[in-house]
Design a protein around this motif. Structure first.
Motif, PDB file in Angstrom:
ATOM      1  N   GLY A 202       0.847  -1.188   0.000  1.00 16.25           N
ATOM      2  CA  GLY A 202       0.000   0.000   0.000  1.00 16.25           C
ATOM      3  C   GLY A 202       0.872   1.223   0.000  1.00 16.25           C
TER       4      GLY A 202
ATOM      5  N   SER B  95       4.145   2.979  -2.386  1.00 19.34           N
ATOM      6  CA  SER B  95       3.272   3.665  -3.350  1.00 19.34           C
ATOM      7  C   SER B  95       4.029   4.672  -4.219  1.00 19.34           C
ATOM      8  CB  SER B  95       2.120   4.360  -2.613  1.00 19.34           C
ATOM      9  OG  SER B  95       2.608   5.310  -1.681  1.00 19.34           O
TER      10      SER B  95
ATOM     11  N   ALA C 156      -1.169   6.030  -1.607  1.00 17.37           N
ATOM     12  CA  ALA C 156      -1.728   4.701  -1.847  1.00 17.37           C
ATOM     13  C   ALA C 156      -2.839   4.730  -2.894  1.00 17.37           C
ATOM     14  CB  ALA C 156      -2.253   4.116  -0.535  1.00 17.37           C
TER      15      ALA C 156
ATOM     16  N   GLU D  53      -2.730   2.628  -6.313  1.00 13.43           N
ATOM     17  CA  GLU D  53      -3.829   1.696  -6.597  1.00 13.43           C
ATOM     18  C   GLU D  53      -4.433   1.973  -7.967  1.00 13.43           C
ATOM     19  OE1 GLU D  53      -8.093   0.307  -4.560  1.00 13.43           O
ATOM     20  OE2 GLU D  53      -7.066   2.113  -3.883  1.00 13.43           O
TER      21      GLU D  53
ATOM     22  N   HIS E  13      -4.587  -0.629 -11.140  1.00  9.82           N
ATOM     23  CA  HIS E  13      -5.894  -0.931 -11.753  1.00  9.82           C
ATOM     24  C   HIS E  13      -5.854  -0.638 -13.257  1.00  9.82           C
ATOM     25  CE1 HIS E  13      -8.709  -2.310  -8.794  1.00  9.82           C
ATOM     26  NE2 HIS E  13      -8.512  -1.302  -7.984  1.00  9.82           N
TER      27      HIS E  13
ATOM     28  N   GLU F  23      -3.897  -1.947  -0.651  1.00 11.08           N
ATOM     29  CA  GLU F  23      -4.566  -1.373  -1.814  1.00 11.08           C
ATOM     30  C   GLU F  23      -3.913  -1.789  -3.135  1.00 11.08           C
ATOM     31  OE1 GLU F  23      -4.661   1.739   1.557  1.00 11.08           O
ATOM     32  OE2 GLU F  23      -3.224   0.299   0.708  1.00 11.08           O
ATOM     33  N   VAL F  24      -2.596  -1.780  -3.148  1.00  8.58           N
ATOM     34  CA  VAL F  24      -1.867  -2.078  -4.382  1.00  8.58           C
ATOM     35  C   VAL F  24      -1.885  -3.567  -4.689  1.00  8.58           C
ATOM     36  CG1 VAL F  24       0.393  -1.975  -5.501  1.00  8.58           C
ATOM     37  CG2 VAL F  24      -0.422  -0.036  -4.139  1.00  8.58           C
TER      38      VAL F  24
ATOM     39  N   ARG G 170      -4.105  -5.842  -3.832  1.00  5.76           N
ATOM     40  CA  ARG G 170      -5.433  -6.283  -4.270  1.00  5.76           C
ATOM     41  C   ARG G 170      -5.777  -5.723  -5.648  1.00  5.76           C
ATOM     42  NH1 ARG G 170      -9.588  -4.571  -1.813  1.00  5.76           N
ATOM     43  NH2 ARG G 170     -10.893  -6.387  -2.226  1.00  5.76           N
ATOM     44  N   ALA G 171      -5.293  -4.517  -5.959  1.00  6.79           N
ATOM     45  CA  ALA G 171      -5.565  -3.927  -7.271  1.00  6.79           C
ATOM     46  C   ALA G 171      -4.953  -4.760  -8.389  1.00  6.79           C
ATOM     47  CB  ALA G 171      -5.029  -2.491  -7.331  1.00  6.79           C
TER      48      ALA G 171
END
Length: 397
Positions: free
Chosen positions: A220, A271, A291, A295, A299, A340-341, A343-344
C-alpha cells in the motif's frame, strides 16, 4: 510413574459451558436436543448447563421450533450477544475509523473522524475527539460500557507489554490517543499492528481461511507483512516480525537504516515507487504517489491488457524479490497479496509473482489475492476484541 489427572466437576462444567456457548455463537439458536447431538453430552448435563447459563445471563430463550411430531414445540436457546460490547479502532495518518459491535461481532454503529490539516493536542485535538466520538457512538448504539477496545495502529507493538513503540515515525496524537484509551474505566485495551490485524482477518474470514501457515504481504502506501504459522500470528521478540520494508534488496540506491526504510524493499514497492515506475514506463501516474494513486496505476495497468503488461511484469519482479526472501526463510507455502496495491493487481499480478517465485526459490509457494480490503484492519480488531470478551465470559485460554 506418570500420574493421570482427572477433571474436577467444576472444570468439567466450565468446559461443557464453553463448548455450548461456542456452538450457540457459531450456529445460532439451538434446541436442547441439538446441543446434545452436537456436544455428545447427556440430557441431564445439557439441561443443567442451560439452566446455569440462563441464570448467568449468557443464554436466553429465543422462541420455539416446530417439530414433525406430536407434542409441544422444542424451545430454542440463544447466546445473549448484548452481554458484552466491544469497539474496534483503525488509526491512520489521515484519520480514525470506529466500529461498535456486540459479543457476536455484529456491527451496531460506526464513525469516521478525519485528521484534517492539523491534529492538535489536548481534549480538542484528534486524540480527544476520538475518545469522545467513541463514547458517543457507543451510547448511540445503546451501549453504556465497553468490555474491550482493540486498536489497529502503524508501528511496533511490544508483545510482552502490549505497548506501542513509537520510534519517532508516528504522529504525536497516536500516542496521546493510546494514553487516553488506557484511562477508560472498566475497559480493556488491545493494541496491534495494522498489518497483523489484516492478516488475522484474511486467516479467519478471507483468502487464507483454509491455511494455517501463510504470509500476508501488504502493498500500500507502505510495505509490511503479517506472518501466520501453525494457526498463530507471530509477532517476534519486539513486535517487529514482518517489517519487510527494511529488508535490504538489490535495485535500490542505498541500504536502509534503523530509522529509514527508503533504502530497503519499501523503496521498490511502496506507493511512491509504484507511481515512479509507471511514469518511467510511460504510464500516467499522480505525482503525489500516495496509496490511492498507486492503486489507480495498478488498476489501469490491469485494465489495459497487453499495454499494461510491461508495468505489471516489472512490478512483479520487484514484489517477488521481497516475497522470495520471506519464503526461503519461513517456507509458508502461501503468500497473500494484500493492501490497496496488492489487491488492485488481482490475479494478473499474483500469477506473475508466483511465476517469478518459482524461479527464485526451490520451495513451492502459492500466491493468492487478498479479499478483505480496507476493512481488514477493523475486521481484525473486532475479532481480537470479541476473542478477549469471550475468554472473559466463557472461560478458557
Amino acid at each position: 510413574m506418570t500420574s493421570v489427572r482427572t477433571a474436577t466437576p467444576s472444570t468439567a462444567r466450565a468446559i461443557n459451558d464453553r463448548l455450548a456457548l461456542n456452538l450457540l455463537l457459531e450456529q445460532g439458536p439451538l434446541t436442547a436436543t441439538e446441543l446434545r447431538e452436537l456436544t455428545g453430552l447427556s440430557r441431564p448435563t445439557v439441561a443443567d448447563l442451560l439452566d446455569r447459563l440462563q441464570r448467568g445471563g449468557l443464554v436466553a430463550l429465543a422462541g420455539e421450533r416446530g417439530e414433525a411430531r406430536r407434542g409441544p414445540n422444542a424451545r430454542l436457546y440463544a447466546l445473549v450477544t448484548s452481554r458484552a460490547h466491544i469497539a474496534a479502532i483503525d488509526v491512520r495518518s489521515v484519520g480514525v475509523s470506529i466500529v461498535i459491535a456486540d459479543l457476536a461481532g455484529q456491527t451496531l454503529a460506526t464513525a469516521e473522524i478525519p485528521a484534517g490539516p492539523e491534529a492538535g493536542h489536548g481534549a480538542g485535538g484528534l486524540a480527544g475527539r476520538t475518545v469522545s466520538t467513541l463514547l458517543d457512538t457507543a451510547r448511540r448504539a445503546g451501549v453504556d460500557q465497553l468490555h474491550t477496545v482493540a486498536v489497529g495502529i502503524p508501528g511496533l507493538v511490544d508483545p510482552a507489554t502490549g505497548r506501542l513503540d513509537n520510534t519517532g515515525g508516528l504522529p504525536g496524537w497516536h500516542t496521546e490517543l493510546i494514553a487516553a484509551l488506557r484511562e477508560l474505566p472498566g475497559t480493556g485495551l488491545i493494541l496491534e499492528n495494522e498489518v497483523n490485524l489484516a492478516c488475522i482477518t484474511e486467516h479467519r474470514a478471507g483468502a487464507a481461511r483454509d491455511r494455517d501457515t501463510f504470509v500476508l504481504l501488504w502493498l500500500g502506501h507502505g510495505t509490511g507483512a503479517g506472518v501466520m504459522l501453525d494457526g498463530r500470528l507471530r509477532r517476534g521478540a519486539s513486535g517487529g516480525t514482518g517489517e519487510i520494508g527494511f529488508l535490504p534488496v538489490p535495485g535500490t540506491d542505498r541500504l536502509p537504516t534503523a530509522s529509514d526504510c527508503e533504502g530497503g524493499f519499501h523503496a521498490l514497492v511502496g506507493s511512491s515507487a509504484v507511481c515512479a515506475l509507471a511514469r518511467d514506463l510511460g504510464l500516467p501516474a499522480d505525482e503525489a504517489g500516495d496509496a490511492a494513486a498507486a492503486e489507480a496505476v495498478v488498476h489501469a495497468a490491469v485494465a489495459a491488457g497487453p499495454a499494461g503488461a510491461p508495468f505489471l511484469d516489472a512490478f512483479a519482479d520487484r514484489v517477488a524479490v521481497g516475497a522470495a526472501s520471506i519464503c526461503v526463510v519461513l517456507d509458508p507455502g502461501c503468500v497473500v497479496l494484500g493492501g490497496e496495491v496488492g489487491r488492485a493487481g488481482g490475479a494478473e499480478l499474483a500469477g506473475r509473482v508466483a511465476g517469478r517465485l518459482a524461479r527464485l526459490s526451490p520451495l513451492r509457494t502459492e500466491v493468492r489475492v487478498g479479499v478483505v480490503g480496507g476493512g481488514g484492519v477493523l475486521g481484525g480488531a473486532v475479532l481480537l476484541a470479541c476473542d478477549a470478551a469471550r475468554r472473559d465470559l466463557f472461560g478458557g485460554p
